[in-house]
Write a protein that holds these residues in place. Sequence first.
Motif, PDB file in Angstrom:
ATOM      1  N   SER A 167       0.877  -1.168   0.000  1.00  0.00           N
ATOM      2  CA  SER A 167       0.000   0.000   0.000  1.00  0.00           C
ATOM      3  C   SER A 167       0.913   1.216   0.000  1.00  0.00           C
ATOM      4  O   SER A 167       1.517   1.561   1.021  1.00  0.00           O
ATOM      5  N   LEU A 168       1.022   1.851  -1.147  1.00  0.00           N
ATOM      6  CA  LEU A 168       1.998   2.915  -1.348  1.00  0.00           C
ATOM      7  C   LEU A 168       1.327   4.216  -1.766  1.00  0.00           C
ATOM      8  O   LEU A 168       0.300   4.213  -2.442  1.00  0.00           O
ATOM      9  N   ASP A 169       1.928   5.312  -1.376  1.00  0.00           N
ATOM     10  CA  ASP A 169       1.480   6.649  -1.756  1.00  0.00           C
ATOM     11  C   ASP A 169       2.668   7.371  -2.392  1.00  0.00           C
ATOM     12  O   ASP A 169       3.819   7.095  -2.053  1.00  0.00           O
ATOM     13  N   GLY A 170       2.380   8.271  -3.309  1.00  0.00           N
ATOM     14  CA  GLY A 170       3.441   9.068  -3.921  1.00  0.00           C
ATOM     15  C   GLY A 170       4.204   8.350  -5.010  1.00  0.00           C
ATOM     16  O   GLY A 170       5.336   8.735  -5.336  1.00  0.00           O
ATOM     17  N   VAL A 171       3.599   7.307  -5.605  1.00  0.00           N
ATOM     18  CA  VAL A 171       4.273   6.584  -6.689  1.00  0.00           C
ATOM     19  C   VAL A 171       4.182   7.401  -7.982  1.00  0.00           C
ATOM     20  O   VAL A 171       3.503   8.428  -8.053  1.00  0.00           O
ATOM     21  N   ASP A 172       4.841   6.923  -9.015  1.00  0.00           N
ATOM     22  CA  ASP A 172       4.904   7.666 -10.271  1.00  0.00           C
ATOM     23  C   ASP A 172       3.525   7.682 -10.951  1.00  0.00           C
ATOM     24  O   ASP A 172       2.995   6.627 -11.312  1.00  0.00           O
ATOM     25  N   PRO A 173       2.932   8.873 -11.140  1.00  0.00           N
ATOM     26  CA  PRO A 173       1.613   8.928 -11.796  1.00  0.00           C
ATOM     27  C   PRO A 173       1.636   8.432 -13.230  1.00  0.00           C
ATOM     28  O   PRO A 173       0.590   8.059 -13.771  1.00  0.00           O
ATOM     29  N   ALA A 174       2.817   8.401 -13.855  1.00  0.00           N
ATOM     30  CA  ALA A 174       2.921   7.891 -15.222  1.00  0.00           C
ATOM     31  C   ALA A 174       2.634   6.392 -15.283  1.00  0.00           C
ATOM     32  O   ALA A 174       2.436   5.845 -16.374  1.00  0.00           O
ATOM     33  N   CYS A 175       2.573   5.744 -14.117  1.00  0.00           N
ATOM     34  CA  CYS A 175       2.277   4.312 -14.058  1.00  0.00           C
ATOM     35  C   CYS A 175       0.769   4.046 -13.963  1.00  0.00           C
ATOM     36  O   CYS A 175       0.349   2.964 -13.546  1.00  0.00           O
ATOM     37  N   SER A 176      -0.051   5.009 -14.358  1.00  0.00           N
ATOM     38  CA  SER A 176      -1.500   4.873 -14.231  1.00  0.00           C
ATOM     39  C   SER A 176      -2.067   3.750 -15.092  1.00  0.00           C
ATOM     40  O   SER A 176      -3.146   3.232 -14.807  1.00  0.00           O
ATOM     41  N   SER A 177      -1.355   3.384 -16.139  1.00  0.00           N
ATOM     42  CA  SER A 177      -1.790   2.255 -16.973  1.00  0.00           C
ATOM     43  C   SER A 177      -0.874   1.050 -16.790  1.00  0.00           C
ATOM     44  O   SER A 177      -0.849   0.147 -17.627  1.00  0.00           O
ATOM     45  N   GLY A 178      -0.114   1.052 -15.716  1.00  0.00           N
ATOM     46  CA  GLY A 178       0.826  -0.027 -15.478  1.00  0.00           C
ATOM     47  C   GLY A 178       2.166   0.242 -16.121  1.00  0.00           C
ATOM     48  O   GLY A 178       2.480   1.371 -16.542  1.00  0.00           O
ATOM     49  N   ALA A 179       2.975  -0.796 -16.230  1.00  0.00           N
ATOM     50  CA  ALA A 179       4.338  -0.669 -16.741  1.00  0.00           C
ATOM     51  C   ALA A 179       4.364  -0.313 -18.216  1.00  0.00           C
ATOM     52  O   ALA A 179       3.476  -0.684 -18.989  1.00  0.00           O
ATOM     53  N   GLY A 180       5.420   0.419 -18.600  1.00  0.00           N
ATOM     54  CA  GLY A 180       5.679   0.713 -20.001  1.00  0.00           C
ATOM     55  C   GLY A 180       6.715  -0.241 -20.564  1.00  0.00           C
ATOM     56  O   GLY A 180       6.934  -1.331 -20.026  1.00  0.00           O
ATOM     57  N   GLY A 181       7.387   0.199 -21.614  1.00  0.00           N
ATOM     58  CA  GLY A 181       8.328  -0.687 -22.299  1.00  0.00           C
ATOM     59  C   GLY A 181       9.711  -0.721 -21.702  1.00  0.00           C
ATOM     60  O   GLY A 181      10.498  -1.631 -22.008  1.00  0.00           O
ATOM     61  N   ALA A 182      10.045   0.228 -20.814  1.00  0.00           N
ATOM     62  CA  ALA A 182      11.391   0.264 -20.231  1.00  0.00           C
ATOM     63  C   ALA A 182      11.588  -0.870 -19.234  1.00  0.00           C
ATOM     64  O   ALA A 182      10.644  -1.290 -18.553  1.00  0.00           O
ATOM     65  N   ALA A 183      12.802  -1.352 -19.142  1.00  0.00           N
ATOM     66  CA  ALA A 183      13.114  -2.368 -18.138  1.00  0.00           C
ATOM     67  C   ALA A 183      12.818  -1.828 -16.743  1.00  0.00           C
ATOM     68  O   ALA A 183      13.156  -0.688 -16.428  1.00  0.00           O
ATOM     69  N   ASN A 184      12.159  -2.622 -15.931  1.00  0.00           N
ATOM     70  CA  ASN A 184      11.814  -2.283 -14.544  1.00  0.00           C
ATOM     71  C   ASN A 184      10.771  -1.166 -14.423  1.00  0.00           C
ATOM     72  O   ASN A 184      10.574  -0.622 -13.328  1.00  0.00           O
ATOM     73  N   SER A 185      10.098  -0.830 -15.507  1.00  0.00           N
ATOM     74  CA  SER A 185       9.075   0.213 -15.461  1.00  0.00           C
ATOM     75  C   SER A 185       8.037  -0.088 -14.379  1.00  0.00           C
ATOM     76  O   SER A 185       7.483  -1.194 -14.328  1.00  0.00           O
ATOM     77  N   CYS A 186       7.829   0.874 -13.474  1.00  0.00           N
ATOM     78  CA  CYS A 186       6.833   0.758 -12.388  1.00  0.00           C
ATOM     79  C   CYS A 186       7.081  -0.457 -11.495  1.00  0.00           C
ATOM     80  O   CYS A 186       6.157  -0.971 -10.866  1.00  0.00           O
ATOM     81  N   GLY A 187       8.318  -0.886 -11.416  1.00  0.00           N
ATOM     82  CA  GLY A 187       8.646  -2.097 -10.679  1.00  0.00           C
ATOM     83  C   GLY A 187       8.584  -1.935  -9.176  1.00  0.00           C
ATOM     84  O   GLY A 187       8.752  -0.833  -8.628  1.00  0.00           O
TER      85      GLY A 187
END
Length: 272
Positions: A129-149
Amino acid sequence: GAGGAANSCGIHIHAGTSCAEDALGHYYSTASDPWSAVAYTADEADQAQGTFSVETGLAASEIDGHTFIIHAFDGSRIACAIIMQPPQFLEARGFVPYFSYSGNLQVSGSIDPITTSHLAVATQTFTFSLDGVDPACSSGAGGAANSCGIHIHAGTSCAEDALGHYYSTASDPWSAVAYTADEADQAQGTFSVETGLAASEIDGHTFIIHAFDGSRIACAIIMQPPQFLEARGFVPYFSYSGNLQVSGSIDPITTSHLAVATQTFTFSLDGV
Protein backbone atom coordinates in the motif's frame (compact mmCIF):
# COMPACT_ATOMS: atom_id res chain seq x y z
CA GLY A 1 -17.46 -3.97 35.67
CA ALA A 2 -16.37 -6.39 38.35
CA GLY A 3 -18.48 -7.30 41.39
CA GLY A 4 -17.37 -8.33 44.85
CA ALA A 5 -16.42 -11.92 44.04
CA ALA A 6 -12.76 -12.82 43.59
CA ASN A 7 -11.80 -12.68 39.89
CA SER A 8 -15.17 -11.17 38.93
CA CYS A 9 -15.12 -10.28 35.21
CA GLY A 10 -11.41 -11.10 35.19
CA ILE A 11 -9.17 -11.38 32.12
CA HIS A 12 -5.97 -13.00 33.34
CA ILE A 13 -2.91 -14.98 32.35
CA HIS A 14 -2.78 -18.25 34.29
CA ALA A 15 0.06 -20.64 35.05
CA GLY A 16 -1.46 -23.55 33.14
CA THR A 17 -0.52 -24.43 29.58
CA SER A 18 -3.61 -26.31 28.38
CA CYS A 19 -7.29 -25.46 27.86
CA ALA A 20 -8.21 -29.13 28.42
CA GLU A 21 -7.35 -29.15 32.12
CA ASP A 22 -7.03 -26.95 35.19
CA ALA A 23 -5.37 -23.65 34.21
CA LEU A 24 -3.96 -23.29 37.74
CA GLY A 25 -3.62 -19.87 39.37
CA HIS A 26 -2.67 -16.44 38.10
CA TYR A 27 0.78 -16.29 36.54
CA TYR A 28 3.33 -13.78 37.86
CA SER A 29 6.68 -13.59 39.61
CA THR A 30 6.16 -10.38 41.60
CA ALA A 31 5.66 -10.35 45.38
CA SER A 32 1.90 -9.82 45.14
CA ASP A 33 -0.74 -10.86 42.59
CA PRO A 34 -0.99 -8.11 39.92
CA TRP A 35 -4.09 -9.66 38.29
CA SER A 36 -6.61 -9.26 41.10
CA ALA A 37 -7.96 -5.90 39.87
CA VAL A 38 -7.79 -6.60 36.12
CA ALA A 39 -11.37 -6.92 34.84
CA TYR A 40 -13.36 -6.21 31.70
CA THR A 41 -16.63 -4.30 31.41
CA ALA A 42 -19.30 -5.75 29.11
CA ASP A 43 -21.38 -3.43 26.91
CA GLU A 44 -25.04 -3.87 25.97
CA ALA A 45 -24.04 -6.23 23.15
CA ASP A 46 -22.12 -8.49 25.58
CA GLN A 47 -18.85 -7.30 24.09
CA ALA A 48 -15.73 -5.98 25.82
CA GLN A 49 -12.76 -4.04 24.51
CA GLY A 50 -9.82 -2.38 26.19
CA THR A 51 -6.13 -2.33 27.01
CA PHE A 52 -4.38 -3.20 30.26
CA SER A 53 -0.77 -3.09 31.44
CA VAL A 54 0.08 -5.61 34.15
CA GLU A 55 3.40 -5.81 36.02
CA THR A 56 3.90 -9.59 36.13
CA GLY A 57 7.69 -9.70 36.31
CA LEU A 58 7.65 -12.27 33.49
CA ALA A 59 9.44 -12.15 30.15
CA ALA A 60 7.55 -12.72 26.91
CA SER A 61 9.21 -16.13 26.58
CA GLU A 62 7.83 -17.10 30.00
CA ILE A 63 4.17 -16.34 29.18
CA ASP A 64 4.33 -17.90 25.71
CA GLY A 65 2.27 -21.10 25.75
CA HIS A 66 0.33 -20.22 28.90
CA THR A 67 -3.43 -19.76 29.25
CA PHE A 68 -5.46 -16.57 29.05
CA ILE A 69 -8.63 -17.06 31.10
CA ILE A 70 -11.89 -15.10 30.93
CA HIS A 71 -14.00 -15.04 34.10
CA ALA A 72 -17.72 -14.52 34.62
CA PHE A 73 -19.25 -11.95 36.99
CA ASP A 74 -19.28 -14.56 39.76
CA GLY A 75 -15.54 -15.14 39.25
CA SER A 76 -15.89 -18.58 37.65
CA ARG A 77 -13.76 -19.45 34.62
CA ILE A 78 -15.73 -19.45 31.39
CA ALA A 79 -13.22 -19.35 28.51
CA CYS A 80 -9.63 -20.21 27.71
CA ALA A 81 -7.10 -19.54 24.94
CA ILE A 82 -3.40 -20.29 24.62
CA ILE A 83 -0.89 -17.44 24.30
CA MET A 84 1.29 -17.99 21.25
CA GLN A 85 3.36 -16.29 18.63
CA PRO A 86 1.39 -15.27 15.55
CA PRO A 87 2.58 -16.47 12.15
CA GLN A 88 5.92 -14.88 11.43
CA PHE A 89 6.34 -12.45 8.56
CA LEU A 90 8.56 -9.64 7.32
CA GLU A 91 7.76 -6.08 6.31
CA ALA A 92 9.26 -3.07 4.54
CA ARG A 93 8.26 0.42 5.60
CA GLY A 94 9.84 3.83 6.17
CA PHE A 95 10.63 4.41 2.50
CA VAL A 96 13.36 6.94 1.69
CA PRO A 97 14.41 8.32 -1.70
CA TYR A 98 16.80 6.03 -3.54
CA PHE A 99 20.31 7.25 -2.74
CA SER A 100 20.95 8.63 -6.24
CA TYR A 101 17.40 9.90 -6.93
CA SER A 102 16.98 13.66 -7.24
CA GLY A 103 13.41 13.93 -8.52
CA ASN A 104 10.24 15.12 -6.80
CA LEU A 105 8.47 11.81 -6.16
CA GLN A 106 8.19 10.93 -2.47
CA VAL A 107 7.05 7.38 -1.90
CA SER A 108 5.55 6.40 1.46
CA GLY A 109 3.55 3.46 2.77
CA SER A 110 4.37 -0.13 3.52
CA ILE A 111 4.86 -3.62 2.12
CA ASP A 112 3.31 -5.75 4.80
CA PRO A 113 3.14 -8.67 5.32
CA ILE A 114 5.89 -10.38 3.33
CA THR A 115 5.40 -14.11 3.80
CA THR A 116 7.40 -17.05 2.44
CA SER A 117 5.92 -20.38 1.38
CA HIS A 118 8.12 -23.36 0.63
CA LEU A 119 6.42 -25.18 -2.21
CA ALA A 120 8.27 -26.53 -5.26
CA VAL A 121 10.04 -23.16 -5.33
CA ALA A 122 10.30 -20.85 -2.30
CA THR A 123 7.89 -17.99 -2.94
CA GLN A 124 7.47 -14.55 -1.37
CA THR A 125 3.92 -13.20 -1.22
CA PHE A 126 3.65 -9.53 -0.31
CA THR A 127 0.90 -6.95 0.00
CA PHE A 128 1.72 -3.31 -0.66
CA SER A 129 0.00 0.00 0.00
CA LEU A 130 2.00 2.92 -1.35
CA ASP A 131 1.48 6.65 -1.76
CA GLY A 132 3.44 9.07 -3.92
CA VAL A 133 4.27 6.58 -6.69
CA ASP A 134 4.90 7.67 -10.27
CA PRO A 135 1.61 8.93 -11.80
CA ALA A 136 2.92 7.89 -15.22
CA CYS A 137 2.28 4.31 -14.06
CA SER A 138 -1.50 4.87 -14.23
CA SER A 139 -1.79 2.25 -16.97
CA GLY A 140 0.83 -0.03 -15.48
CA ALA A 141 4.34 -0.67 -16.74
CA GLY A 142 5.68 0.71 -20.00
CA GLY A 143 8.33 -0.69 -22.30
CA ALA A 144 11.39 0.26 -20.23
CA ALA A 145 13.11 -2.37 -18.14
CA ASN A 146 11.81 -2.28 -14.54
CA SER A 147 9.08 0.21 -15.46
CA CYS A 148 6.83 0.76 -12.39
CA GLY A 149 8.65 -2.10 -10.68
CA ILE A 150 8.35 -3.12 -7.03
CA HIS A 151 11.22 -5.52 -6.39
CA ILE A 152 13.50 -7.06 -3.78
CA HIS A 153 17.12 -6.26 -4.57
CA ALA A 154 20.36 -7.88 -3.47
CA GLY A 155 21.64 -4.81 -1.63
CA THR A 156 21.27 -4.33 2.12
CA SER A 157 21.46 -0.55 2.45
CA CYS A 158 19.39 2.40 1.23
CA ALA A 159 22.47 4.64 1.38
CA GLU A 160 24.23 2.97 -1.56
CA ASP A 161 23.68 0.93 -4.71
CA ALA A 162 20.94 -1.66 -4.06
CA LEU A 163 22.50 -3.96 -6.70
CA GLY A 164 20.32 -6.14 -8.92
CA HIS A 165 17.14 -8.12 -8.34
CA TYR A 166 17.44 -10.76 -5.63
CA TYR A 167 16.62 -14.37 -6.47
CA SER A 168 18.19 -17.81 -6.75
CA THR A 169 16.09 -19.25 -9.56
CA ALA A 170 17.42 -19.81 -13.07
CA SER A 171 15.70 -16.72 -14.49
CA ASP A 172 14.74 -13.34 -13.04
CA PRO A 173 11.23 -13.62 -11.52
CA TRP A 174 10.95 -9.86 -10.90
CA SER A 175 10.94 -8.57 -14.49
CA ALA A 176 7.13 -8.54 -14.83
CA VAL A 177 6.29 -7.42 -11.27
CA ALA A 178 4.94 -3.86 -11.47
CA TYR A 179 2.43 -1.62 -9.72
CA THR A 180 -0.35 0.47 -11.27
CA ALA A 181 -0.89 4.00 -9.94
CA ASP A 182 -4.39 5.31 -9.34
CA GLU A 183 -5.56 8.90 -9.81
CA ALA A 184 -4.31 9.78 -6.31
CA ASP A 185 -0.80 8.50 -7.13
CA GLN A 186 -1.36 5.52 -4.87
CA ALA A 187 -0.83 1.82 -5.52
CA GLN A 188 -2.12 -1.26 -3.73
CA GLY A 189 -1.97 -4.94 -4.48
CA THR A 190 -0.54 -8.36 -3.74
CA PHE A 191 2.06 -10.34 -5.67
CA SER A 192 3.56 -13.80 -5.31
CA VAL A 193 7.08 -14.16 -6.69
CA GLU A 194 9.04 -17.41 -6.96
CA THR A 195 12.49 -16.25 -5.86
CA GLY A 196 13.85 -19.53 -4.48
CA LEU A 197 14.90 -17.65 -1.34
CA ALA A 198 14.02 -18.38 2.28
CA ALA A 199 12.63 -15.66 4.55
CA SER A 200 15.95 -15.54 6.40
CA GLU A 201 17.72 -14.80 3.11
CA ILE A 202 15.61 -11.77 2.18
CA ASP A 203 15.57 -10.33 5.73
CA GLY A 204 17.72 -7.18 5.71
CA HIS A 205 17.60 -6.69 1.93
CA THR A 206 16.19 -3.74 0.02
CA PHE A 207 12.73 -3.30 -1.47
CA ILE A 208 13.00 -0.88 -4.38
CA ILE A 209 10.24 1.14 -6.06
CA HIS A 210 10.81 2.14 -9.69
CA ALA A 211 9.44 4.99 -11.79
CA PHE A 212 7.73 4.60 -15.17
CA ASP A 213 11.08 5.00 -16.90
CA GLY A 214 12.51 2.14 -14.80
CA SER A 215 14.72 4.32 -12.62
CA ARG A 216 14.90 3.67 -8.88
CA ILE A 217 12.99 6.22 -6.82
CA ALA A 218 12.52 4.76 -3.32
CA CYS A 219 14.03 2.21 -0.97
CA ALA A 220 13.12 0.45 2.29
CA ILE A 221 14.80 -2.34 4.23
CA ILE A 222 13.00 -5.65 4.74
CA MET A 223 12.91 -6.51 8.42
CA GLN A 224 11.05 -8.36 11.11
CA PRO A 225 8.30 -6.30 12.73
CA PRO A 226 8.28 -5.86 16.51
CA GLN A 227 7.58 -9.25 18.06
CA PHE A 228 4.44 -9.82 20.09
CA LEU A 229 2.19 -12.60 21.32
CA GLU A 230 -1.54 -13.17 20.97
CA ALA A 231 -4.38 -15.27 22.35
CA ARG A 232 -7.31 -16.20 20.11
CA GLY A 233 -9.55 -19.15 19.36
CA PHE A 234 -11.24 -19.13 22.78
CA VAL A 235 -12.90 -22.36 23.91
CA PRO A 236 -15.11 -22.95 26.96
CA TYR A 237 -13.12 -23.52 30.14
CA PHE A 238 -12.77 -27.28 30.55
CA SER A 239 -15.12 -27.46 33.53
CA TYR A 240 -17.59 -24.76 32.39
CA SER A 241 -21.11 -25.96 31.54
CA GLY A 242 -22.96 -22.65 31.16
CA ASN A 243 -24.30 -20.89 28.09
CA LEU A 244 -21.71 -18.11 27.62
CA GLN A 245 -19.61 -18.52 24.47
CA VAL A 246 -16.65 -16.19 24.41
CA SER A 247 -14.94 -15.35 21.11
CA GLY A 248 -12.52 -12.71 19.92
CA SER A 249 -8.85 -12.07 20.52
CA ILE A 250 -6.25 -10.60 22.85
CA ASP A 251 -3.80 -9.06 20.42
CA PRO A 252 -1.13 -7.79 20.64
CA ILE A 253 0.43 -8.88 23.91
CA THR A 254 3.69 -6.96 24.28
CA THR A 255 6.30 -7.04 27.03
CA SER A 256 8.29 -4.05 28.23
CA HIS A 257 11.26 -4.43 30.55
CA LEU A 258 11.20 -1.43 32.84
CA ALA A 259 11.67 -1.66 36.62
CA VAL A 260 9.27 -4.64 36.50
CA ALA A 261 8.59 -6.66 33.34
CA THR A 262 5.11 -5.65 32.19
CA GLN A 263 2.62 -7.18 29.76
CA THR A 264 0.42 -4.76 27.85
CA PHE A 265 -2.47 -6.35 26.00
CA THR A 266 -5.44 -5.19 23.96
CA PHE A 267 -8.58 -7.31 23.94
CA SER A 268 -11.71 -7.44 21.83
CA LEU A 269 -14.16 -10.07 23.06
CA ASP A 270 -17.71 -11.11 22.27
CA GLY A 271 -20.05 -13.28 24.32
CA VAL A 272 -18.79 -12.16 27.74
